[in-house]
Scaffold this motif. Structure first.
Motif, PDB file in Angstrom:
ATOM      1  N   VAL A 138      66.428  43.232  80.202  1.00  0.00           N
ATOM      2  CA  VAL A 138      67.784  42.964  81.091  1.00  0.00           C
ATOM      3  C   VAL A 138      67.335  43.578  82.367  1.00  0.00           C
ATOM      4  CG1 VAL A 138      69.813  43.430  81.322  1.00  0.00           C
ATOM      5  CG2 VAL A 138      68.861  43.141  79.089  1.00  0.00           C
ATOM      6  N   ILE A 142      71.216  44.848  87.463  1.00  0.00           N
ATOM      7  CA  ILE A 142      72.237  44.699  87.270  1.00  0.00           C
ATOM      8  C   ILE A 142      73.126  45.732  86.523  1.00  0.00           C
ATOM      9  CG2 ILE A 142      73.905  42.786  86.388  1.00  0.00           C
ATOM     10  CD1 ILE A 142      71.718  41.002  85.678  1.00  0.00           C
ATOM     11  N   MET A 146      76.373  48.137  87.257  1.00  0.00           N
ATOM     12  CA  MET A 146      77.447  48.007  86.106  1.00  0.00           C
ATOM     13  C   MET A 146      77.762  49.477  85.975  1.00  0.00           C
ATOM     14  SD  MET A 146      78.393  45.034  85.890  1.00  0.00           S
ATOM     15  CE  MET A 146      77.709  43.950  87.004  1.00  0.00           C
ATOM     16  N   SER A 153      84.521  55.287  86.428  1.00  0.00           N
ATOM     17  CA  SER A 153      85.596  55.179  85.459  1.00  0.00           C
ATOM     18  C   SER A 153      85.683  56.455  84.696  1.00  0.00           C
ATOM     19  CB  SER A 153      85.456  53.963  84.750  1.00  0.00           C
ATOM     20  OG  SER A 153      85.766  52.880  85.423  1.00  0.00           O
TER      21      SER A 153
ATOM     22  N   TYR C 241      77.905  43.182  95.565  1.00  0.00           N
ATOM     23  CA  TYR C 241      76.873  43.492  94.814  1.00  0.00           C
ATOM     24  C   TYR C 241      77.213  42.796  93.284  1.00  0.00           C
ATOM     25  CZ  TYR C 241      76.147  46.956  98.176  1.00  0.00           C
ATOM     26  OH  TYR C 241      75.509  47.555  99.395  1.00  0.00           O
ATOM     27  N   ILE C 242      78.564  42.508  93.017  1.00  0.00           N
ATOM     28  CA  ILE C 242      78.662  41.952  91.672  1.00  0.00           C
ATOM     29  C   ILE C 242      78.127  40.412  91.605  1.00  0.00           C
ATOM     30  CG2 ILE C 242      80.668  41.060  90.412  1.00  0.00           C
ATOM     31  CD1 ILE C 242      80.858  43.882  90.288  1.00  0.00           C
ATOM     32  N   ALA C 245      74.711  40.733  91.164  1.00  0.00           N
ATOM     33  CA  ALA C 245      74.479  40.851  89.522  1.00  0.00           C
ATOM     34  C   ALA C 245      74.792  39.727  88.750  1.00  0.00           C
ATOM     35  CB  ALA C 245      75.502  41.966  89.162  1.00  0.00           C
ATOM     36  N   PHE C 264      82.616  36.788  85.052  1.00  0.00           N
ATOM     37  CA  PHE C 264      83.143  37.857  85.730  1.00  0.00           C
ATOM     38  C   PHE C 264      84.546  37.959  86.099  1.00  0.00           C
ATOM     39  CE2 PHE C 264      78.587  38.966  86.709  1.00  0.00           C
ATOM     40  CZ  PHE C 264      78.702  40.298  86.397  1.00  0.00           C
ATOM     41  N   ASP C 271      91.260  42.017  82.563  1.00  0.00           N
ATOM     42  CA  ASP C 271      91.557  43.450  82.891  1.00  0.00           C
ATOM     43  C   ASP C 271      92.773  43.844  83.837  1.00  0.00           C
ATOM     44  OD1 ASP C 271      90.973  46.209  83.250  1.00  0.00           O
ATOM     45  OD2 ASP C 271      90.231  45.685  85.258  1.00  0.00           O
ATOM     46  N   GLN C 338      91.804  54.243  82.950  1.00  0.00           N
ATOM     47  CA  GLN C 338      90.707  54.182  83.756  1.00  0.00           C
ATOM     48  C   GLN C 338      89.283  53.516  82.984  1.00  0.00           C
ATOM     49  OE1 GLN C 338      92.430  57.011  82.966  1.00  0.00           O
ATOM     50  NE2 GLN C 338      92.413  58.478  84.724  1.00  0.00           N
ATOM     51  N   LEU C 339      89.403  53.883  81.799  1.00  0.00           N
ATOM     52  CA  LEU C 339      88.172  53.298  80.853  1.00  0.00           C
ATOM     53  C   LEU C 339      88.235  52.054  80.751  1.00  0.00           C
ATOM     54  CD1 LEU C 339      87.623  56.208  78.321  1.00  0.00           C
ATOM     55  CD2 LEU C 339      86.705  55.737  80.697  1.00  0.00           C
ATOM     56  N   GLN C 341      89.580  49.949  82.774  1.00  0.00           N
ATOM     57  CA  GLN C 341      88.912  49.414  84.105  1.00  0.00           C
ATOM     58  C   GLN C 341      87.370  49.269  84.000  1.00  0.00           C
ATOM     59  OE1 GLN C 341      90.522  50.410  87.572  1.00  0.00           O
ATOM     60  NE2 GLN C 341      92.546  50.796  86.653  1.00  0.00           N
ATOM     61  N   SER C 342      86.912  49.913  83.300  1.00  0.00           N
ATOM     62  CA  SER C 342      85.436  49.620  83.381  1.00  0.00           C
ATOM     63  C   SER C 342      84.938  48.520  82.309  1.00  0.00           C
ATOM     64  CB  SER C 342      84.703  51.076  82.835  1.00  0.00           C
ATOM     65  OG  SER C 342      85.082  51.296  81.639  1.00  0.00           O
ATOM     66  N   TYR C 345      82.644  45.777  83.460  1.00  0.00           N
ATOM     67  CA  TYR C 345      81.109  45.968  83.450  1.00  0.00           C
ATOM     68  C   TYR C 345      80.502  46.304  82.157  1.00  0.00           C
ATOM     69  CZ  TYR C 345      83.746  46.615  88.111  1.00  0.00           C
ATOM     70  OH  TYR C 345      84.481  46.436  89.064  1.00  0.00           O
ATOM     71  N   VAL C 346      81.351  47.101  81.258  1.00  0.00           N
ATOM     72  CA  VAL C 346      80.799  47.183  79.897  1.00  0.00           C
ATOM     73  C   VAL C 346      80.484  45.930  79.399  1.00  0.00           C
ATOM     74  CG1 VAL C 346      81.175  48.429  77.679  1.00  0.00           C
ATOM     75  CG2 VAL C 346      82.044  49.334  79.586  1.00  0.00           C
ATOM     76  N   THR C 348      79.665  43.026  80.661  1.00  0.00           N
ATOM     77  CA  THR C 348      78.897  42.489  81.112  1.00  0.00           C
ATOM     78  C   THR C 348      77.461  43.061  80.623  1.00  0.00           C
ATOM     79  OG1 THR C 348      79.886  42.300  83.293  1.00  0.00           O
ATOM     80  CG2 THR C 348      77.318  42.025  83.403  1.00  0.00           C
ATOM     81  N   VAL C 349      77.445  44.348  80.525  1.00  0.00           N
ATOM     82  CA  VAL C 349      76.051  44.938  79.886  1.00  0.00           C
ATOM     83  C   VAL C 349      75.857  44.623  78.443  1.00  0.00           C
ATOM     84  CG1 VAL C 349      74.939  47.174  79.429  1.00  0.00           C
ATOM     85  CG2 VAL C 349      76.156  47.082  81.553  1.00  0.00           C
ATOM     86  N   LEU C 352      74.614  40.874  78.491  1.00  0.00           N
ATOM     87  CA  LEU C 352      73.341  40.886  78.824  1.00  0.00           C
ATOM     88  C   LEU C 352      72.474  41.371  77.887  1.00  0.00           C
ATOM     89  CD1 LEU C 352      73.485  42.519  82.573  1.00  0.00           C
ATOM     90  CD2 LEU C 352      72.380  40.056  82.061  1.00  0.00           C
ATOM     91  N   ALA C 353      72.658  42.352  77.164  1.00  0.00           N
ATOM     92  CA  ALA C 353      71.783  42.779  76.282  1.00  0.00           C
ATOM     93  C   ALA C 353      71.700  42.024  75.058  1.00  0.00           C
ATOM     94  CB  ALA C 353      72.480  44.216  75.908  1.00  0.00           C
TER      95      ALA C 353
END
Ligand SMILES: Nc1ncnc2c1ncn2[C@@H]1O[C@H](COP(=O)(O)OP(=O)(O)OP(=O)(O)O)[C@@H](O)[C@H]1O
Ligand SMILES: Nc1ncnc2c1ncn2[C@@H]1O[C@H](COP(=O)(O)OP(=O)(O)OP(=O)(O)O)[C@@H](O)[C@H]1O
Ligand SMILES: [Mg+2]
Ligand SMILES: [Mg+2]
Lengths: 373, 307, 373, 520
Positions: A138, A142, A146, A153, C241-242, C245, C264, C271, C338-339, C341-342, C345-346, C348-349, C352-353
């Motif tokens: 991966v 990216i 991320m 956050s 940047y997004i 990605a 995305f 969110d 706050q979490l 909001q992430s 991104y989480v 996405t990872v 991807l993985a």
């Protein structure tokens, strides 16, 4: 072999590029009705003209050395770590937790612990992107982007809801105990009798940054691990042939890189702010990319580029203080410097090269004259 | 001596209180014909630097906008006993410092009441910038006001983000507004700096009402902005500059009683603010001033009784 | 029906949020497919956002604004081309520099022109792209399911949204069905092959970079003159940047790019809509089970897996236990905003993985084409 | 052969290519000095010379890839300037580069039309090209699948694509730079049949090669280059390989390998039932068993892509496999994921990989850094935690001396050495380890005859010290002259084992083509 002497490559080209960038910046300054010559004077005298100026310049430079080294190390293995921002933020968390919750009697004990904490937290934040790259391919670009957001956050949450002293408006931790406060350059240098401004934030972390440069230099060029990192970066297929495990190298490199980025926190969090504030990294992670690339991923280059950026930051601050030049213009100047010294350097190199060739031709080994056609 | 002002990291054009402070300073300069020194910070390390430089340069008084200066000022103030410092949004207890804090929760309470009264759906929204205690203070006061006017009303709360970009993302503000509208909100209060521009814009586009913040933003979309919760940072700066080096030190609370906060009514929103609304809000204001109603301040115990 | 409407609204929001990402992503696709890496998407969008709003305000025409926005973006493209094609400079540095340049210049010029706190005045009327209602949207809305989908989801967007989505098949067609596309893809893979086939590498790359400029120009214009009514400082807010990605996510392919950007957009929409969701403690237990599975998996593979997954597992377990002890076993757990909001991104990872894996960039990407050294 | 000047068409008296006074420098290096060359239409003209003599540079100038500093190019009596490849193509020149200029993830068809499309849309161009390609293929026996991806086809096939590219552009002049370096003898024969066919049509062909046999077999005239200068141009019929070799290298060259009979000792390598399934789930090795004794050279012949590469990779420790491999009687773990190269080296296995530029060397590393490559953990090169770079450099200089690497400058990056010298650096590194087992892949690919002589001597010397050697090569001549025993691989299996003095190229060729019945 080379057409140009080394000093021209290392000194002359960056210098001319820098002059070009400043010339263009001067035009912009002129356009908004200020005096560019005076602006340059202010920048130079403000950043380099006093120990006070140097104190700020070196403080910023320290940040950039760490993030620059982080990017540079990863780049040796052809990994593009854009996650310095997040890793440095997490490094700050490591420093904060250690300084707040362990009662240190003296900074000499706090410092090694904080360095360790910063490095471990920073490395941890680079570990997952590194793992995903090593194991699943991966793309680290990216995942590190991320992880910058995710890190922001987490820090936001911790600072607002967990670590903030109840009565404080500021989403920041409490001030660290005095015993963890690092000596400033003033304190350090006065021991050897060098007078240095008391007010500037540069502190002992600067020496740690220099040490980091040396350690990284030794690591990359004088150890087996560094050898393997470079070999892997140059050619993955060859690395496999030589029995260098790509997975191991990717992981180790990302851990070192993240650790270095995290270590920036000892300068800004422990050395300067003495508390962890929100967004303490302030884009140093991104500047680190420019620093590393301009420094050609070499510790000495990184060091010099970091000083240049420290100069730009401090010079820019002085400009803001002394003139009515808006801060946006300072951003423009920084951008032009990066552009000219980092990306448009060939614009200077090509004509310079032919100039050197012209002067050298006659003295070089005489060749058969070309048939005139 | 020339007065000076130091703007926080958001910059003087943050569409929020730095900009309001800048407005106050320029108003003073225009009216008196004098000049002032200013700087927009670009990094944390510059706080102390700017303070010392201005103090050493003889600027007096020196105004700084934002709670984040408290620490730097605490360190610096003693070194310049003859210089007057004015800190906005936070308290520093030093003999040469004036601390100005605003009762944002009171102002927000009033606009909350207006929102509840103007809402037909019984659902109103709040959009904050970054999730920081100050914004929660705004939100908490607002929710209390809404519930006071209509106990059954629902408040949808959103924050824009966790990085500084959250203060400058009108596009996300716009999407959050749309998301709130789709959940029934018909009045939205934005306390989000530049992001708020997008909130107000979208509210106007979608034909619902919005509430501005900090300065009077009614004019941005005449007839579409219900009101603005004004926080008179400009007055605080103007007053400090006018009083000059000899300004009175100590702790100054800008609340409803001294018009430090309030709601804005002008030609742009006159038709939106009904007599009933005015009556209710004025009554509440009087009661708050008199102490009959206390609006809970989020900062007092880091929690909000309603949400 | 209520859920249906909610889904429609979220999808509607997805389309709007995906639009600027998609345009920027396709822009990057053209550039990177031709072998020129571009992390300057952000800067180009920002420049376009400003210039389009400024000119649209002055002329009162959104279309002229669009042209101006594209023009501004093209100027940045040209500089990038100059640095990375003509002067064979470092493409990454050039991108970083251009991002900073845009950040500073836009505000500086905006302040100079309009004196409105670094913003443009609010655009009204024709100075802005408003949403189009597609034909029969009202009449058809009575049809169950499809009617509302047509009316709510498909109709009612600005023309730029339709352009953006149209660009996907267009990009595909250009890349895979035209001579230009063939050459463009070739130059990103093996410029020497293109050169020896008698085609100019330089012009081809410039063309790609210019197309990138045009698309970024539309993206920026969309932000300031369509979804918003004017420019504000740094209004792109990391979307460049997004998009980058998303481009890697999409493995540099147009249809995948559509998928990535929609994904995305969808995450962000979710969110926005469900920021304040509360979970139940049993979810924490599910988390624990997941971690156990992770560890079990790790134990059966290599040491590296043990190390990384083990560390992760331990940390998540600690957090889960913390949640459990503070909330009680059956109570509902409020995930901090706050979490939440992430989350995009989480996710996405995770995706991807889990599903995407290795992405191989165009082979000649990032390297200037040099025939003789 | 007949007089090349008059052979071919009636207008044969006019040279189709004439180069006058071509000079070219790369910085301080003068690659071409005042070169003059005339080539007649309807002939095949060979160019030979040591590595780095300037052959490729000269041809690249003719093809507009590089620009000459001085000189004139005259094509078919017309003075022509060739500023870029576009102009060269227009002048009817086509070139097949030593390192192919193909887009790996494109299909054959796409590669052929790239730059020669007609019209802006691909579909009609592709259709037209497909038809034309079919005709060309038939006419010249250039069979290729137009829809195959380049990365999926072998080098021989890739080369045909390059030739098709030139023909598709109506080239009358075809330049081939070391075309047979990667081909098997049968593929090379095929290529030469094609070239002869083209020649008979009146096309002009320039052939760069290091193989004198090819020069003698196929060319009409031949030029020799030395240190950037054209030292001689002769009719092939009037010269001999020995004379050419001397012209090239400047001394007498031994064209045959001299070696004593082998004296095999104990079994060093035992391979049983080795199977490899690669990432694409293709079975590359289908149960291979053999063994090698101390003091013998086992040659493995085969068309490339039939499992030899995988075999070397497994033994070298960077390809996982199933089966048994024993070295000096000890089992070797074959499951390791790409990380076992170190333990193999510790077991006394040295490996000269087939592709020196992709595997054997780090092209940007200096010569001394490359000397540590694969042996970076050797205590000899370490000083505590650090690497002992001084020792490494001393060691490298010594090796460079012994292997006559030119220039003997250990600070020069690997990429700046010529192919032959790069190969010597790798050989020096591996041989000097004094391994029990040496794996060698394509030892002389792209290397000039002077260097070949030296490399062959080194391999034989190692054998005579009682080491076991596994030699993989596509050069049958090399296999036959070096090996003590030969096995032939086809499709991941061993087709048969022969002794070099009891077999010949024809028989091996049949085995390599998978035709066991006829060969046996
Ligand atoms: N791109 C280049 N940049 C700099 N120098 C070069 C370049 N290409 C070739 N040279 C120099 O020119 C000389 C001639 O190289 P050339 O490639 O023509 O040799 P060659 O005869 O084709 O060798 P070989 O048999 O190994 O293919 C080399 O020795 C090298 O020093
Ligand atoms: N970029 C370069 N800089 C300096 N010298 C070069 C460069 N490229 C090639 N050369 C020189 O050109 C000569 C020939 O190179 P060429 O590309 O023909 O490959 P080679 O070394 O002959 O490899 P092969 O083994 O595939 O024949 C070599 O002597 C090498 O030193
Ligand atoms: Mg060559
Ligand atoms: Mg060669």
């Amino acid at each position: 072999m080379d057409a140009m002497p080394k000093w021209a490559e290392v000194i002359l080209i960056p210098l001319i590029s820098l002059i070009l960038a400043f010339f263009l910046s001067g035009l912009v300054i002129l356009a908004i009705g200020e005096n560019p010559i005076r602006a340059l004077q202010i920048m130079i005298s403000g950043a380099l003209g006093s120990t006070y100026g140097w104190g700020y310049t070196l403080y910023y430079a320290t940040n950039f050395i760490f993030t620059g080294l982080a990017v540079a190390v990863a780049f040796q293995a052809r990994l593009f770590n854009i996650g310095g921002e997040g890793q440095a933020a997490l490094g700050g968390l490591g420093v904060a937790l250690i300084c707040l919750y362990i009662p240190f009697p003296h900074w000499t004990m706090a410092l090694p612990a904080a360095i360790l904490g910063a490095a471990i937290f920073g490395a941890f934040w680079a570990m997952i992107p590194g793992y995903l790259q090593a194991r699943l391919g991966v793309h680290v670009v990216i995942t590190t982007i991320m992880f910058n957001f995710i890190g922001a956050s987490i820090l936001n949450y911790l600072l607002v809801d967990i670590l903030r002293p109840p009565t404080s408006m500021n989403p920041a931790t409490a001030r660290f105990p005095d015993a963890t406060n690092l000596p400033s350059l003033h304190d350090v240098l006065s021991v050897v009798g060098i007078p240095f401004s008391r007010a500037a934030p540069a502190n002992i972390s600067f020496f740690i940054a220099i040490l980091a440069c040396i350690v990284i230099w030794v690591l990359i060029w004088h150890t087996r691990l560094g050898y393997q990192i470079r070999a892997f970066g140059q050619s993955e297929s060859a690395a496999k042939y030589a029995g260098i495990s790509p997975e191991k190298i990717i992981m180790v490199t990302m851990l070192i890189s993240g650790g270095l980025a995290g270590m920036m926190a000892i300068n800004n969090v422990m050395g300067e702010a003495e508390r962890l504030v929100q967004n303490a990294v302030e884009g140093a992670g991104f500047i680190g990319i420019a620093v590393a690339l301009m420094g050609r991923s070499h510790p000495i280059g990184v060091f010099l580029a970091a000083i240049l950026f420290g100069f730009l930051y401090q010079g820019g601050a002085e400009l803001s203080l002394e003139t009515s030049i808006p801060s946006d213009l300072i951003v423009v100047i920084q951008a032009l410097v990066i552009l000219f010294t980092g990306a448009l350097d060939d614009m200077v190199r090509a004509p310079l090269k032919s100039m050197f060739l012209m002067f050298r031709k006659p003295e070089a080994t005489p060749k058969a004259p070309k048939p005139a056609e | 001596a020339e007065p000076a002002i130091i703007f926080d990291l958001g910059g003087k054009f943050d569409k929020s209180f730095n900009e309001a402070a800048f407005g106050g300073a320029t108003r003073w300069a225009e009216e008196t014909g004098n000049t002032f020194r200013e700087i927009e910070l670009q990094s944390e390390a510059q706080r102390e630097q700017a303070l010392r430089r201005f103090a050493e340069g003889g600027s007096n008084p020196i105004v700084m906008t934002g709670f984040a200066f408290a620490d730097a000022l605490t360190e610096v103030a003693d070194d310049y006993p003859d210089t007057s410092f004015v800190l906005i949004d936070m308290v520093v207890d030093k003999p040469n410092v004036r601390s100005v804090v605003f009762n944002e929760h009171e102002g927000s309470y009033l606009v909350g009441m207006m929102a509840a009264k103007a809402s037909e759906s019984g659902t109103v929204g709040f959009i904050g910038g970054m999730d920081i205690p100050l914004i929660r203070k705004f939100a908490c006061g607002y929710v209390q006001g809404v519930k006071a006017a209509n106990p059954d009303a629902k408040v949808i709360q959103n924050m824009t983000g966790t990085t500084p970009a959250a203060w400058n993302d009108p596009v996300k503000g716009s999407e959050l507004t749309k998301a709130q509208i789709s959940q029934g909100a018909d009045v939205v209060y934005a306390a989000a700096g530049g992001t708020g521009v997008g909130v107000l814009q979208t509210a106007a586009d979608e034909n619902i009402l919005s509430i501005g913040v900090d300065s009077n933003q009614n004019h941005l979309h005449p007839g579409k902005v219900l009101t603005s919760m004004v926080k008179r940072v400009d007055n605080a700066v103007y007053a400090a500059f006018t009083e000059g080096p000899g300004l009175e030190k100590g702790f100054q609370v800008m609340g409803l009683n001294n018009d430090g906060v309030g709601y804005a009514v002008d030609d742009n929103n006159a038709t939106l603010v009904t007599a009933d609304m005015t009556a209710a809000v004025e009554e509440a204001k009087a009661k708050i001033v008199s102490g009959e109603i206390t609006v809970h301040d989020y900062m007092s115990d880091n929690s909000c009784p309603v949400n | 029906m209520d859920i249906f409407i909610t889904i429609l609204q979220i999808l509607d929001s997805t389309l709007r949020l995906a639009t600027p990402l998609l345009l920027a992503c396709l822009a990057g696709l053209f550039s990177e497919r031709a072998g020129i890496f571009d992390i300057g998407l952000e800067g180009k969008m920002l420049a376009a956002a400003f210039m389009s709003a400024a000119i649209a305000f002055v002329t009162g025409s959104a279309w002229i604004g669009l042209a101006a926005g594209i023009g501004a973006s093209l100027v940045f493209s040209l500089i990038h081309g100059l640095a990375s094609i003509t002067f064979r400079g470092n493409q990454l540095i050039s991108g970083v520099a251009l991002n900073m340049l845009a950040l500073g210049l836009t505000v500086l010029i905006a302040q100079g022109w309009f004196s409105q706190a670094g913003r443009t005045p609010t655009l009204i009327g024709d100075a802005r792209f408003t949403s189009l209602t597609l034909p029969f949207a009202e009449t058809l809305s009575v049809i169950p399911i499809l009617g509302p989908i047509y009316k709510e989801l498909i109709s009612g967007h600005s023309i730029l949204v339709y352009i953006a989505f149209l660009m996907v098949p267009v990009t595909w067609w250009v890349l895979y069905r035209t001579r230009f596309g063939l050459r463009l893809r070739a130059v990103g893979e093996n410029p020497a092959a293109v050169d020896t086939a008698g085609i100019s590498v330089i012009w081809l790359r410039y063309a790609a970079v210019m197309i990138c400029g045009v698309l970024c120009g539309i993206a920026g214009t969309y932000l300031s003159t369509s979804i918003q009514a004017g420019f504000t400082d740094n209004m792109t807010a990391n979307r460049g940047y997004i998009a980058l990605a998303a481009l890697i996510f999409a493995k540099w392919r147009p249809w995948y790019a559509l998928g990535a950007c929609l994904l995305f957009g969808f995450f962000f929409a979710i969110d926005n809509r469900f920021q304040n969701i509360s979970l139940y403690a049993w979810l924490a237990i599910a988390l624990l089970i997941l971690i156990a599975a992770l560890l079990f998996f790790a134990a059966r593979k290599s040491r590296l897996d043990m190390f990384v997954l083990g560390t992760l597992g331990t940390i998540s377990a600690a957090i889960a236990i913390l949640i459990w002890t503070t909330n009680g076993l059956a109570g509902s757990v409020v995930i901090p905003g706050q979490l939440m909001q992430s989350l995009p991104y989480v996710l996405t990872v995770v995706i991807l993985a889990g599903f995407v894996g290795k992405a191989t960039p165009p082979k000649a990407g990032g390297e200037p084409y040099i025939k003789e050294r | 052969m007949a007089n090349p000047e008059t052979k071919g068409r009636p207008d044969g008296a006019v040279p189709s290519i004439e180069l006058r006074g071509i000079s070219k420098s790369f910085g301080p290096v003068q690659a071409n000095k005042d070169i003059t060359l005339r080539v007649m239409p309807g002939t095949i003209h060979g160019i030979i010379g040591e590595n780095g003599a300037g052959k490729s540079t000269l041809m690249s100038i003719l093809y507009g890839f590089y620009k000459a500093d001085a000189g004139e190019i005259i094509i078919n009596r017309k003075p022509t300037t060739i500023p870029d490849s576009q102009a060269a193509i227009a002048a009817g020149i086509g070139m097949v580069f030593q390192h192919f200029k193909l887009v790996e993830n494109f299909s054959v068809l796409e590669n052929v039309i790239l730059g020669a499309e007609d019209g802006g849309l691909l579909r009609p161009s592709l259709a037209k090209a497909r038809k034309l390609l079919g005709e060309l293929s038939k006419e010249y026996e250039l069979n290729v699948d137009p829809d195959a991806l380049i990365e999926d086809i072998g080098v021989g096939m890739q080369q045909r694509v390059e030739i098709l590219k030139a023909l598709y552009r109506h080239a009358d002049i075809l330049i081939l730079d070391e075309p047979t370096g990667v081909l098997t003898p049968s593929e090379a024969d095929h290529l030469f049949r094609i070239l002869n066919g083209l020649k008979d049509e009146g096309k002009t062909i320039i052939l760069i090669t290091h193989k004198l046999r090819e020069i003698m077999d196929i060319t009409d005239t031949v030029s020799v280059m030395r240190r950037g200068e054209m030292t001689a141009t002769v009719k092939t019929s009037e010269t001999s390989p020995e004379q050419l070799a001397e012209l090239m290298v400047g001394r007498k060259v031994l064209l045959r390998v001299e070696k004593r009979p082998a004296q095999p000792g104990a079994k060093v390598l035992e391979v049983e039932n080795l199977r490899v399934i690669d990432e694409k789930k293709v079975e590359r090795l289908k149960g291979v068993s053999f063994n090698v004794q101390a003091g013998e050279i086992l040659g493995i012949a085969g068309v490339s892509g039939n499992g030899q590469s995988e075999l070397l990779e497994v033994l070298g420790g960077y390809q996982s496999a199933t089966g048994t491999v024993r070295v000096n009687g000890q089992d070797i773990d074959l499951t390791g994921r790409f990380s076992d190269g170190q333990s193999r080296r510790a077991r006394g296995i040295a490996h000269v990989p087939e592709d020196r530029q992709r595997e054997g060397l780090i092209m940007d590393f200096t010569a001394w850094e490359n000397t540590a490559f694969g042996y970076h953990n050797d205590p000899k090169y370490s000083k505590g935690l650090l690497m002992d770079n001084d020792a490494l450099r001393r060691d490298t200089e010594e090796k460079m001396q012994r292997f006559d690497v030119r220039p003997p400058n250990c600070w020069q990056p690997a990429k700046s050495f010529s192919g032959g010298n790069q190969q010597k650096i790798v050989l020096a590194r591996e041989i000097e380890r004094n391994p029990d087992l040496l794996l060698i892949g394509q030892p002389t690919r792209g290397v000039d005859i002077g260097a070949i002589e030296f490399i062959h001597q080194q391999i034989v010397a190692l054998r005579d010290q009682g080491k076991a050697i596994v030699l993989v090569s596509v050069e049958l001549e090399e296999i036959l002259s070096l090996s003590d025993r030969i096995i032939v691989m086809f499709d991941g299996q061993i087709m048969g084992e022969r002794l070099p003095d009891q077999t010949n190229e024809q028989e091996l060729g049949l085995l390599m083509a998978g035709m066991k019945g006829q060969a046996a």
